[in-house]
Design an enzyme around this catalytic site. Structure first.
Site, PDB file in Angstrom:
ATOM      1  N   SER A   5       0.822  -1.209   0.000  1.00 27.18           N
ATOM      2  CA  SER A   5       0.000   0.000   0.000  1.00 27.18           C
ATOM      3  C   SER A   5       0.853   1.256   0.000  1.00 27.18           C
ATOM      4  O   SER A   5       2.077   1.210   0.160  1.00 27.18           O
ATOM      5  CB  SER A   5      -0.924   0.015   1.227  1.00 27.18           C
ATOM      6  OG  SER A   5      -0.213   0.388   2.383  1.00 27.18           O
ATOM      7  N   GLY A   6       0.155   2.382  -0.150  1.00 31.77           N
ATOM      8  CA  GLY A   6       0.799   3.682  -0.115  1.00 31.77           C
ATOM      9  C   GLY A   6       0.827   4.297   1.275  1.00 31.77           C
ATOM     10  O   GLY A   6       1.260   5.441   1.433  1.00 31.77           O
ATOM     11  N   ASP A   7       0.360   3.553   2.279  1.00 30.37           N
ATOM     12  CA  ASP A   7       0.362   4.067   3.649  1.00 30.37           C
ATOM     13  C   ASP A   7       0.557   2.887   4.593  1.00 30.37           C
ATOM     14  O   ASP A   7       0.991   1.817   4.168  1.00 30.37           O
ATOM     15  CB  ASP A   7      -0.927   4.848   3.940  1.00 30.37           C
ATOM     16  CG  ASP A   7      -0.716   6.004   4.910  1.00 30.37           C
ATOM     17  OD1 ASP A   7      -0.072   5.771   5.949  1.00 30.37           O
ATOM     18  OD2 ASP A   7      -1.180   7.124   4.641  1.00 30.37           O
ATOM     19  N   ASP A   8       0.230   3.055   5.860  1.00 23.58           N
ATOM     20  CA  ASP A   8       0.478   2.008   6.841  1.00 23.58           C
ATOM     21  C   ASP A   8      -0.272   0.727   6.471  1.00 23.58           C
ATOM     22  O   ASP A   8      -1.452   0.760   6.105  1.00 23.58           O
ATOM     23  CB  ASP A   8       0.030   2.467   8.229  1.00 23.58           C
ATOM     24  CG  ASP A   8       0.725   3.739   8.675  1.00 23.58           C
ATOM     25  OD1 ASP A   8       1.944   3.861   8.442  1.00 23.58           O
ATOM     26  OD2 ASP A   8       0.047   4.617   9.249  1.00 23.58           O
TER      27      ASP A   8
END
Length: 489
Positions: A271-274
Site C-alpha cells: 500500500s501507499g500508507d500504513d
C-alpha cells in the site's frame, strides 16, 4: 409436483456442519429462493450435478440468494447499486430465521455504496469482482465521525464507504478469493488536485457493530483506507490480499479504530500508507468520545510500504490504545516496523504494547516513535493534553539492509517510558549514527548495534515480556459452512 422454471442459474442449498443433505436422486426437498418480488419456494424430486462449496465463518446461514436474482448484470458497465440494495433488503427479513447469504457470482459488478444487514454473509465467488463506481452520486454523504470531529480530506462530512454497515451483529464478508476493486484513481486525482468537498470513501467500513468477519478476499485500489472497523468489537480479519500503488494517498490496509477484541492474521498488504494502523480518535473529539482500541492481536502479516509503517499506533489515538499483541510479522521495503505516532494535544495513552518475532528487509527504521506528529483537527488544540506512552516491548527482531536502527523522539517534559528491547540483530548500511533518542526511558538486552544511552543494556540477559494468556477473540473458532449448487431437470 410443480418445479420452479426459468431460474437463470442453478438452485442452491445452504448447510451448516450438522445439516445433512442426502446425496441420492429422488429425494424431496425444498429450496428457498429470494427474488426481487419476494420469496419463491421450488420443489424437486430429481437432482444432478451437485457441487458443494465449503468455507469458514463465524456463523452459517439458513437462506441463500444470488445477486443475479435481483436483476444484477456483471458486465462491468451496468450499475448494480439497486440490485445490491434490493438483495440485502429482502434478505434482512431472515435475520431472526437463521440468517442469509448473498452470493456474488463470477463477473464484474459495478456498484455504488451499499449497506449490509445483521446475520448476513456477503460471499464473492472466485472471479467475482465488485467494482466501485466513479460517479459521486452513487456515494451518499455521511456526517463526520464523532471521535474525529472533522473529515480527513475536507472538514465537512464524508462519503459513505463502498461496503458499509452500522449497528449490526454477526456480519461476514468473505469468499473464494473474490475481488473488491475500489477503482481509487478517480479519488486519488481529486485528492492531489485539492478538489474534494467531502472526505474520500473507504472500501469497507463497519460501525457500532459486533461479531464481524472479513476474510479470504483480494482488495485493490481503495479510494482511501481499505478496511475500517470503528466503534466495534469481536472482529476477525484474515486471509486478505490488499494491494494499492505504493504512491497512492492514504491507502492504509487495515485500521481498527476504537475497537475491542480484534484478530488480524494471515494477511498481505502492499500500500501507499500504513499496512495496519490502530486508531482511537483525534484530539479533543477522541478524548471526549473516550473509546479505546484494545485487546488486539496481529500475527503472520506481510507488508510492503516504502513510505509508511508495517504497523502504526496512532497518530489519532486520543481514546487510548492498550493491550496490543503483535507476532510473526514480515516487512520488505517498508519505512518502519511498528511505529508509534502521537503529539501534544492527543492526550490519552499508548501502553502495554507487545511485539515479537519480526523479520525485516530493506527498512529505513526498525524502531520509530514520534511525539510531534503534528496534524490536528483544529488549530486550538489543548497543549495540556499530553499522551502517556509507556510499556512498549519488542523482542526477537532480525533486520537486514537497514538505514537507521532507531529514531525515538518523545515529548519534552512528557517522556516515553518503560521501553524494553531485547534479542535484536540489525544489519545496517551506510549511517554511523544508528540510534537517535530524545525524551525516552527504557532498557535493552542483547541488541546489535548498541542502543543509545537512554536505553542502557542490562548486564544480565533477559527477554522483554509477552503475555502468556489468550485474548478472548483468539479462542473463537470458525465453523465449516457450506452451500450446495444443484442443477435441476
Amino acid at each position: 409436483m410443480k418445479t420452479e422454471q426459468n431460474l437463470g442459474h442453478t438452485l442452491t442449498m445452504m448447510s451448516c456442519p450438522k445439516l445433512k443433505i442426502p446425496h441420492v436422486f429422488g429425494v424431496l426437498f425444498l429450496v428457498v429462493l429470494l427474488g426481487s418480488t419476494g420469496v419463491k419456494v421450488a420443489e424437486s424430486r430429481v437432482t444432478r450435478g451437485n457441487d458443494q462449496h465449503e468455507y469458514p465463518a463465524i456463523n452459517c446461514r439458513k437462506h441463500i440468494a444470488y445477486l443475479t436474482d435481483f436483476g444484477a448484470v456483471g458486465d462491468g458497465k451496468t450499475s448494480n447499486t439497486k440490485a445490491f440494495e434490493s438483495a440485502i433488503r429482502n434478505l434482512s427479513q431472515y435475520a431472526n430465521d437463521g440468517g442469509a447469504l448473498l452470493v456474488v457470482p463470477p463477473g464484474k459488478w459495478l456498484t455504488g455504496s451499499f449497506n449490509l444487514t445483521s446475520h448476513f454473509t456477503l460471499f464473492l465467488q472466485n472471479n467475482a469482482v465488485i467494482l466501485g463506481s466513479q460517479d459521486e452520486s452513487d456515494w451518499p454523504s455521511l456526517p463526520v465521525l464523532p471521535s474525529y470531529g472533522k473529515g480527513r480530506d475536507a472538514p465537512d462530512g464524508r462519503f459513505s464507504s463502498l461496503i458499509f454497515g452500522t449497528n449490526l451483529t454477526d456480519v461476514v464478508i468473505t469468499g473464494f478469493n473474490g475481488t473488491i476493486d475500489g477503482q481509487g484513481s478517480y479519488w486519488w486525482d481529486k485528492f492531489h488536485t485539492d478538489k474534494l468537498n467531502l472526505t474520500r470513501p473507504y472500501l469497507i467500513e463497519i460501525m457500532f457493530s459486533n461479531q464481524i468477519q472479513i476474510s479470504n478476499l483480494t482488495l485493490i485500489n481503495s479510494p482511501s483506507w481499505f478496511v475500517h472497523p470503528i466503534y466495534s468489537s469481536d472482529i476477525i480479519i484474515q486471509g486478505l490480499n490488499i494491494v494499492a500503488p505504493i504512491d497512492s494517498p492514504n491507502t492504509d490496509g487495515i485500521n481498527p479504530d476504537s475497537c475491542t477484541n480484534v484478530r488480524i492474521e494471515d494477511c498481505q498488504v502492499i500500500s501507499g500508507d500504513d499496512c495496519v494502523a490502530i486508531k482511537s480518535g483525534w484530539d479533543d473529539y477522541g478524548i471526549k468520545f473516550g473509546m479505546p482500541s484494545q485487546q488486539i492481536v496481529i500475527r503472520r502479516l506481510k507488508c510492503i510500504s516504502p513510505d509508511s509503517a508495517m504497523i502504526a499506533l496512532g497518530s489519532e489515538m486520543s481514546g487510548g490504545i492498550k493491550d496490543i499483541r503483535v507476532e510473526d510479522l514480515t516487512a520488505i521495503n517498508t519505512q518502519s516496523a511498528v511505529r508509534i505516532k502521537t503529539a501534544v494535544g492527543r492526550g490519552a495513552y499508548v501502553k502495554d504494547i507487545f511485539v515479537r518475532g519480526l523479520k525485516l528487509h530493506t527498512m529505513k527504521y526498525v524502531f520509530w516513535m514520534t511525539g510531534s506528529y503534528g496534524s490536528h483537527p483544529d488549530p486550538n488544540f489543548d497543549p495540556k493534553a499530553l499522551p502517556n506512552i509507556t510499556g512498549i516491548n519488542y523482542s526477537n527482531v532480525n533486520a537486514e539492509n537497514v538505514t537507521y536502527s532507531a529514531r525515538l523522539d518523545g515529548i519534552s517534559n512528557d517522556p516515553f517510558t518503560d521501553i524494553c528491547i531485547s534479542d535484536v540483530t540489525i544489519h545496517t548500511v551506510g549511517k554511523k549514527l544508528q540510534w537517535n533518542c530524545t525524551d525516552i526511558q527504557g532498557v535493552t538486552s542483547n541488541v546489535v548495534p548498541k542502543p543509545c544511552d537512554l536505553l542502557p543494556e542490562k548486564e544480565e540477559k533477559f527477554s522483554c515480556p509477552f503475555p502468556d494468556d489468550k485474548l478472548p477473540i483468539e479462542s473463537v473458532e470458525l465453523r465449516t459452512c457450506s452451500f450446495r449448487s444443484v442443477s435441476y431437470f
